[in-house]
Write a protein that holds these residues in place. Structure first.
Motif, short mmCIF file in Angstrom:
data_model
loop_
_atom_site.label_atom_id
_atom_site.label_comp_id
_atom_site.label_asym_id
_atom_site.label_seq_id
_atom_site.Cartn_x
_atom_site.Cartn_y
_atom_site.Cartn_z
N GLY A 295 39.07 74.60 36.68
CA GLY A 295 38.48 74.82 35.60
C GLY A 295 38.11 73.96 34.48
N SER A 296 38.56 72.61 34.57
CA SER A 296 38.34 71.62 33.67
C SER A 296 37.13 70.94 33.91
CB SER A 296 39.73 70.72 33.20
OG SER A 296 39.59 69.82 34.42
N ALA A 297 36.67 70.18 32.77
CA ALA A 297 35.50 69.21 33.17
C ALA A 297 36.21 68.27 34.23
CB ALA A 297 35.07 68.47 31.94
N ALA A 298 35.21 67.48 34.93
CA ALA A 298 35.48 66.48 35.99
C ALA A 298 35.22 65.41 35.57
CB ALA A 298 34.91 66.93 37.21
N ASP A 299 36.13 64.20 35.96
CA ASP A 299 35.71 62.74 36.00
C ASP A 299 35.99 61.99 37.33
OD1 ASP A 299 35.20 60.26 35.22
OD2 ASP A 299 37.18 59.98 34.01
N ILE A 300 35.16 61.98 38.16
CA ILE A 300 35.31 61.54 39.48
C ILE A 300 34.34 60.35 39.60
CG2 ILE A 300 34.80 62.27 41.88
CD1 ILE A 300 36.96 64.04 40.38
N GLY A 301 35.12 59.63 40.54
CA GLY A 301 34.49 58.38 40.84
C GLY A 301 35.58 57.20 41.51
N ILE A 302 35.08 55.97 42.01
CA ILE A 302 35.86 55.11 42.30
C ILE A 302 35.39 53.74 41.75
CG2 ILE A 302 36.86 53.67 44.21
CD1 ILE A 302 36.25 55.87 46.32
N ARG A 303 36.42 52.97 41.09
CA ARG A 303 35.75 51.80 40.39
C ARG A 303 36.80 50.71 40.92
NH1 ARG A 303 35.68 56.08 37.01
NH2 ARG A 303 33.74 56.49 35.89
N TRP A 304 36.17 49.36 41.05
CA TRP A 304 37.03 48.12 41.45
C TRP A 304 36.63 47.14 40.38
CZ3 TRP A 304 34.42 43.91 42.73
CH2 TRP A 304 32.89 43.96 42.98
N ARG A 305 37.64 46.14 40.38
CA ARG A 305 37.36 45.29 39.57
C ARG A 305 37.95 43.67 39.93
NH1 ARG A 305 36.59 44.57 33.60
NH2 ARG A 305 37.74 42.78 32.52
N ILE A 306 37.49 42.67 40.06
CA ILE A 306 38.02 41.19 40.30
C ILE A 306 38.06 40.35 39.14
CG2 ILE A 306 38.08 39.38 42.03
CD1 ILE A 306 37.16 41.33 44.12
N GLU A 307 38.99 39.87 38.75
CA GLU A 307 38.97 38.78 37.74
C GLU A 307 39.26 37.40 38.50
OE1 GLU A 307 41.54 39.79 34.55
OE2 GLU A 307 40.50 41.89 34.13
N GLY A 308 38.37 36.38 38.18
CA GLY A 308 38.70 35.13 38.96
C GLY A 308 38.67 34.05 37.92
N THR A 309 38.93 32.73 38.03
CA THR A 309 39.17 31.75 37.20
C THR A 309 37.89 31.34 36.82
OG1 THR A 309 39.09 30.23 39.14
CG2 THR A 309 41.53 30.88 37.96
N THR A 310 36.73 31.54 37.31
CA THR A 310 35.52 31.17 36.88
C THR A 310 34.35 32.23 36.82
OG1 THR A 310 34.59 30.53 39.34
CG2 THR A 310 35.43 29.02 37.77
N GLY A 311 34.86 33.47 37.27
CA GLY A 311 33.90 34.81 36.95
C GLY A 311 34.64 36.02 37.39
N MET A 312 33.92 37.12 36.95
CA MET A 312 34.29 38.54 37.13
C MET A 312 33.28 39.39 37.97
SD MET A 312 36.09 39.50 33.61
CE MET A 312 34.74 39.64 32.65
N ALA A 313 33.85 40.40 38.49
CA ALA A 313 32.87 41.22 39.41
C ALA A 313 33.52 42.49 39.09
CB ALA A 313 32.82 40.98 40.97
N ARG A 314 32.69 43.55 38.85
CA ARG A 314 33.04 45.01 38.99
C ARG A 314 32.13 45.86 39.79
NH1 ARG A 314 31.01 45.39 32.53
NH2 ARG A 314 28.81 45.72 32.92
#
Length: 367
Positions: free
Chosen positions: A257-276
């Motif tokens: 019955g509640s509102a939904a927050d559905i998803g899959i998220r990923w993240r990588i932090e490197g020494t010279t860049g980031m990706a999400r």
């Protein structure tokens, strides 16, 4: 994809030159009928036979996908000399018995694409690998998240060195899977079915960790007995990298019955860049492509390549394609069974860690 092609990392799988190899399909459930066979037809592969216990189901899937040879006994499919590669899509507790029959037809069967998990536990997976190796059959495992467009494009970024040395990586899943009826007899839920995707993806990106610490609890919504509903885990790498996952199959009381927050998220932090990125699978059957954004110290704006392909079903071309390419070139598959044993060992280490409340090294499982 975006117009900025110079910024777009590669994600498409290599396809075999010869697409006529006869594929025999064992199983006619959702994953076969709505993912494997849809992707194979799109790629121009050649499914020549299908077997399922229920005649009506086998006939329906065969008609939908233009497969001429239909069986209710998979042993009859295996005896068909037109079948050179077998695509196995059965529950994990049945997979070993199917492989035991496949290897008796090694005179014409050259390759097997098996479902993940490769068995009900690590030891059973070892036996599956042994059987195929001794029969001279090339075995690969359908770890299809490696071919999700976001995951594969991220691997391309890592290989290019644009992110530098990875420092921290996370995968955060808040989704409610549709559990299969056969899972109720297993006594386990998430680690071997959902987390195995994410653990294998982390191995695909970074290689093998030294140890893992996992904590689990039952999912309040899943009624059959299980221990691994909601799963948290931390992977420790020898070079200092830390990777962690949260596999939340409860995702709050949205079904209640509640509102939904559905998803899959990923993240990588490197020494010279980031990706999400995001993984579009939870929206299936709506076609929602996964996403990738990245930035580097050399190019500090956010690059946002996009594509039309989606994990389910488009990425399912990849696992079969890499097996066919391996057979064609007489090489080891990208997702070799021997490599997949390390993913199985990592899953097993998570179970042991959760039960014993301690970090577990992979060598404790592999010996």
């Amino acid at each position: 994809m975006s117009d900025d092609h110079c910024a777009d990392p590669e994600f498409r799988p290599r396809l075999p030159r010869d697409k006529s190899v006869g594929i025999g399909c064992i199983g006619a459930g959702f994953i076969m009928s709505d993912c494997h066979l849809v992707a194979y037809r799109q790629a121009g592969f050649n499914p020549v036979a299908i077997a399922a216990r229920r005649q009506e189901q086998a006939d329906s899937v065969a008609h939908r996908h233009g497969i001429l040879n239909v069986y209710t006994d998979y042993n009859e499919l295996l005896a068909n000399p037109a079948v050179q590669v077998v695509d196995v899509a059965v529950p994990p507790d049945l997979q070993l018995s199917v492989i035991q029959q496949i290897v008796t037809h090694a005179d014409h069967i050259r390759g097997v694409l098996a479902q993940k998990p490769l068995g009900v536990d690590y030891q059973q997976a070892v036996e599956v690998v042994r059987l195929c190796r001794e029969a001279g059959i090339t075995l690969s495992v359908n770890q299809n998240m490696r071919y999700d467009q976001s995951v594969r494009a991220c691997r391309s970024l890592l290989d290019s060195g644009k992110l530098g040395e990875p420092v921290l990586a996370t995968i955060d899943m808040r989704a409610i899977p549709h559990w299969m009826p056969w899972q109720s007899r297993q006594g386990w839920v998430t680690l071997r079915i959902m987390s195995i995707h994410h653990l294998d993806t982390l191995r695909y990106w970074f290689g093998d960790p030294v140890r893992v610490y996992a904590s689990v609890r039952p999912d309040p919504r899943t009624t059959f007995p299980h221990e691994d509903g909601i799963c948290l885990y931390i992977l420790e790498y020898a070079n200092g990298l830390r990777a962690m996952g949260c596999d939340d199959v409860w995702a709050g009381p949205s079904k209640e019955g509640s509102a939904a927050d559905i998803g899959i998220r990923w993240r990588i932090e490197g020494t010279t860049g980031m990706a999400r990125g995001t993984i579009g699978w939870p929206s299936y059957p709506e076609r929602t492509p996964s996403t990738l954004d990245y930035t580097t110290t050399q190019s500090p704006q956010w690059h946002m390549p996009r594509w039309d392909e989606v994990w389910f079903p488009d990425a399912f071309v990849g696992p079969m394609a890499q097996l066919l390419c391996a057979l064609e070139d007489n090489q080891i598959p990208e997702i070799s069974a021997e490599d997949n044993l390390k993913t199985m060992a990592l899953v097993e280490a998570c179970y042991r860690s959760a039960r014993e409340h301690r970090a577990v090294e992979l060598t404790e499982i592999t010996g």
